[in-house]
Enzyme design. Structure first.
Site: not given
Ligand code: UD1
Ligand code: CA
Length: 434
Positions: A17, A355
């Site tokens: 199942r 960055a």
């Protein structure tokens, strides 16, 4: 209590199942296979634990042996004797009291198991009442006495309306198992040997069968992926409640996912949407919204929002901002505020990562290290094509690609294409007037 009880865990079934290629009992809950959780709870009350395996037996055994070294494995003859009763054939527990557990109930804990040790009976079986008993065996009770268990697939429409269900844990006297397991047959819808058929036989022989009323929160069985998700919610709630009681602040805890082995220490704040997995340890740190931390250590730092620490990152006294990914790297006293990939690296105190800094750590075949010293200023949009060593006190100019091995202490490193300016080009190109 330990040593007085043997435990048998049934983990041989296919779990059709679940609709999965993986054996049901190996599906993870909060980072560990469901069978792990059951064995773990069992070990607190017993030294004699047997796990019955058959379907994917090597995988089940191998995965459990990663965690436990003192479990007996017995292989069920599932072709000739399928079913939970078939699984009990040939089991030789050491003790007179034997707890039998289904392998698909990972929410069980040792307190719940101890409930089976306090009463004495030939059989103690666990029962709960469910509004929706779908999937469970129904328990027929007459005058407060358990009469029999009927599986859903064998039940009449009247029996299907019974809301008392078999929770799937039993305590048997060993003699009861020895007597009745050989007597089980497979005359039922699934042509399986049902362990649950023992109840009716024992009842007929006037044995003492005691029902133990239990709660779904600890005894829920997993048959489908929906059950798996529902059970994980319950276990997550336990893990998070424990840590909040230990002093961790969690914002919208229902949106946070924390695995079983994660640890916290000191003052920690975990914002909404975070996922912290593996053996991560968070010490005096603030993890901001929607960050992911896998198998990493974070100490005296703030991470996120939307940061990703992949395995084996070791972060101390550091600020990591949004869209920064770190993998297998040590950062100590660093600021990496935005948009970076730092992999296979070490970055030392006082260094600022601008960055868009990227470690190019992989050449398609091998991985290489980037070592960055103290007080380095790394400008924006820079790459280190590893292996690279940047010594202390270096300035890396914005836009630089570092390709050579070592940048000596005190230097400026700069690689830029000369800027061209072509006056009036815009107006010519777009054919518009200035
Ligand atoms: C079983 C009970 C049911 C109960 C429910 C509780 C039986 C016949 N039925 O049903 O009354 O309400 O648990 O959750 O016992 N297993 C084996 N070998 C097998 C078949 C199964 O070891 O041949 C193991 C499975 O791996 C699993 C456990 O037994 O861990 C239970 O099997 P499952 O098929 O889930 O039983 P249910 O139909 O849920
Ligand atoms: Ca089940």
């Amino acid at each position: 209590m330990k040593n007085k009880t043997s435990i048998v865990i049934l983990a041989a079934g296919k779990g059709s199942r679940m609709k999965s290629n993986k054996a049901k009992v190996l599906h993870d809950i909060c980072g560990k296979p469901m069978l792990y959780h059951i064995i773990n709870a069992s070990k607190e009350i017993s030294d004699d634990i047997t796990v019955v395996i058959a379907h994917q037996k090597e995988a089940v055994k191998e995965q459990m042996q990663r965690y436990f070294d003192d479990i007996n494995f017995v292989v069920q003859d599932a072709d000739n004797f399928p079913g939970t009763g078939g699984a009990m054939k040939g089991i030789t527990p050491k003790n007179d009291k034997v707890l039998v557990l289904n392998g698909d109930m990972p929410l069980i804990n040792s307190d719940a198991l101890e409930g089976f040790l306090t009463t004495d009976a030939d059989i103690i079986m666990s029962i709960f009442d469910l509004e929706d008993p779908d999937g469970y065996g129904r328990v027929k009770i007459v005058d407060n006495q358990v009469e029999y268990i009927v599986e859903q697939k064998d039940a009449t429409s009247e029996e299907l309306n019974i809301t008392h269900v078999n929770a799937g844990i039993y305590a048997f006297k060993k003699s009861v198992l020895e007597k009745y397991i050989p007597l089980l047959d497979n005359n039922n819808a699934q042509e399986e040997y049902y362990l649950t058929d023992i109840i009716a036989m024992a009842k007929k022989d006037s044995l003492i069968i005691k029902p133990l009323l239990v709660d779904e929160e600890h005894f829920k069985g997993i048959n489908s992926k929906k059950d798996l998700a529902d059970s994980e919610v319950i276990m997550q709630d336990r893990i998070k409640t424990r840590w909040m009681r230990e002093g961790v602040i969690m914002q919208l805890p229902q949106t946070i996912y924390i695995e079983d082995d994660v640890e916290f220490e000191g003052e920690c704040i975990i914002e909404n949407g975070c996922r912290i997995t593996g053996k991560s340890k968070i010490i005096n740190s603030h993890i901001k919204a929607h960050s992911i931390i896998e198998d990493s250590i974070v100490k005296d730092s703030d991470v996120g929002p939307l940061a990703h620490l992949r395995p084996l990152s070791d972060i101390t006294d550091t600020h990591i901002g949004n869209f920064v990914e770190v993998k297998k790297s040590t950062l100590k006293g660093v600021k990496a505020g935005h948009l970076s990939y730092i992999g296979d690296a070490s970055v030392d105190e006082g260094t600022n990562v601008g960055a868009g800094f990227i470690t190019c750590n992989y050449d398609g075949i091998n991985k290489y290290k980037t070592i960055i010293g103290k007080n380095v200023f790394i400008g924006s949009d820079t790459q280190a094509v590893a292996p690279v060593t940047i010594e202390d006190d270096v300035i890396v100019a914005a836009g630089t690609t570092i390709t050579s091995g070592t940048i000596e202490s005190g230097s400026l490193v700069l690689s830029r294409v000369k800027l061209k300016k072509i006056a009036g080009f815009f107006y010519k190109f777009f054919k518009v007037k200035s």
